[in-house]
Design an enzyme around this catalytic site. Structure first.
Site, PDB file in Angstrom:
ATOM      1  N   VAL A 235      -2.930  -7.601  -2.167  1.00 31.43           N
ATOM      2  CA  VAL A 235      -2.339  -8.524  -0.995  1.00 31.43           C
ATOM      3  C   VAL A 235      -3.573  -9.305  -0.562  1.00 31.43           C
ATOM      4  CG1 VAL A 235      -0.846  -6.781  -0.372  1.00 31.43           C
ATOM      5  CG2 VAL A 235      -3.232  -6.591   0.756  1.00 31.43           C
TER       6      VAL A 235
ATOM      7  N   ARG B 290       1.254   5.901  -2.108  1.00 29.41           N
ATOM      8  CA  ARG B 290       1.088   7.262  -1.852  1.00 29.41           C
ATOM      9  C   ARG B 290       0.860   7.242  -0.231  1.00 29.41           C
ATOM     10  NH1 ARG B 290      -2.988   5.013  -4.688  1.00 29.41           N
ATOM     11  NH2 ARG B 290      -2.078   6.166  -6.599  1.00 29.41           N
TER      12      ARG B 290
ATOM     13  N   ASN C 184       1.491  -2.200   5.166  1.00 33.80           N
ATOM     14  CA  ASN C 184       0.712  -0.888   5.363  1.00 33.80           C
ATOM     15  C   ASN C 184      -0.489  -0.876   4.734  1.00 33.80           C
ATOM     16  OD1 ASN C 184       0.577   2.069   5.672  1.00 33.80           O
ATOM     17  ND2 ASN C 184       0.493   1.661   3.638  1.00 33.80           N
TER      18      ASN C 184
ATOM     19  N   GLY D 169       0.849  -1.197  -0.045  1.00 38.07           N
ATOM     20  CA  GLY D 169       0.047  -0.057   0.074  1.00 38.07           C
ATOM     21  C   GLY D 169       0.848   1.128   0.040  1.00 38.07           C
TER      22      GLY D 169
ATOM     23  N   TYR E 231     -13.490  -1.850  10.395  1.00 35.23           N
ATOM     24  CA  TYR E 231     -12.290  -1.130  10.481  1.00 35.23           C
ATOM     25  C   TYR E 231     -11.369  -1.306  11.926  1.00 35.23           C
ATOM     26  CZ  TYR E 231      -8.216   2.346  10.342  1.00 35.23           C
ATOM     27  OH  TYR E 231      -6.879   2.908  10.543  1.00 35.23           O
TER      28      TYR E 231
ATOM     29  N   ALA F  50     -12.487  -3.725  14.092  1.00 36.14           N
ATOM     30  CA  ALA F  50     -12.225  -5.138  13.987  1.00 36.14           C
ATOM     31  C   ALA F  50     -11.055  -5.810  13.321  1.00 36.14           C
ATOM     32  CB  ALA F  50     -13.722  -5.901  13.625  1.00 36.14           C
TER      33      ALA F  50
END
Length: 257
Positions: free
Chosen positions: A65, A17, A91, A14, A159, A161
């Site tokens: 991923v 950016r 990330n 990730g 998010y 969790a």
């Protein structure tokens, strides 16, 4: 000044950016070779070109991923190219533009956020750890969030969790693989200006709402991607050689309030 990660090989997911790119840049500045991975192939290639247009110490690749085959293929490619994988930074993640109100969250929103944040972290660790065992050790840094052990401000339960799962995964992997010389830690930022979505959400708040958030942060301001990246570098370096299985908050003290 001696560079702390000289000749180390790092992969950052990730990283086209935002926070991921800031992390990739910080690792590169400390001497590492860096693989910038992202589902956005054009963005990953451009990020690599920006960071290192000539020396060959940075590559940009498309990797999803959530697909094990993508991850395994790239791990082998990186091994063939540079010989080792010394640092993995997981990330890839975030709220991914999904709703934060419980009644608006659909099953597809849950699946997307959990798959990218948690499953993606697991698949990358599963692919890289055997290679780190063969080479005698390595470092994994997972990007969690304050939401993983507290609560979220701009994201929903999917998010919180997923990030709680990332922290549990971090602790278990650290316990299981410490004897193989592998350290596994996590970094937990609070609201950080990492991209257009966060900026727009923040800009959409009233001044009263902004002040309410800032008043809960003892340092009185939001964090920056560079401040998160500096902690990742610390955890990736030998300066943290006796640290494993922990999550470091990069939150301006917000958790204290």
């Amino acid at each position: 000044m001696c560079k702390r990660l000289l000749d180390k090989n790092a992969m950052v997911t990730g990283a086209a950016r935002g926070m991921g790119f800031a992390i990739a840049r910080a690792l590169y500045q400390e001497g590492a070779r860096v693989a910038i991975l992202d589902i956005d192939e054009k963005g990953a290639v451009e990020a690599a070109r920006q960071l290192d247009p000539k020396s060959g110490r940075v590559i940009g690749k498309r990797v999803d991923v959530t697909h094990k085959s993508d991850v395994l293929l790239f791990v082998q490619e990186m091994k063939n190219l540079w010989g080792s994988i010394d640092i993995l930074v997981n990330n890839a993640g975030g709220a991914l533009n999904t709703p934060y109100l419980l009644e608006e969250i659909e099953e597809k929103d849950w699946n997307l956020v959990v798959d990218v944040n948690l499953k993606g972290t697991f698949l990358c660790c599963q692919a890289v750890i055997p290679e780190m065992v063969k080479q005698g050790g390595g470092v994994i840094v997972n990007i969690s969030a304050l939401a993983g052990h507290w609560r979220a401000s701009l994201a929903g339960v999917q998010y919180t969790a997923a990030k709680a799962g990332v922290e549990g995964l971090t602790r278990q992997l650290a316990y299981d693989w410490g004897k193989a010389g592998i350290r596994v830690n996590a970094v937990a930022p609070t609201v950080t200006m990492t991209g257009d979505r966060i900026q727009s959400l923040w800009d959409g708040k009233s001044e009263e709402e902004k002040q309410k958030v800032l008043s809960g942060i003892p340092l009185g301001r939001l964090g920056t991607p560079e401040e998160v990246a500096s902690v990742v570098v610390f955890l990736a370096s030998n300066e943290s050689s006796y640290i494993t299985g922990i999550t470091i908050d990069v939150s301006g003290g917000r958790y204290l309030r």
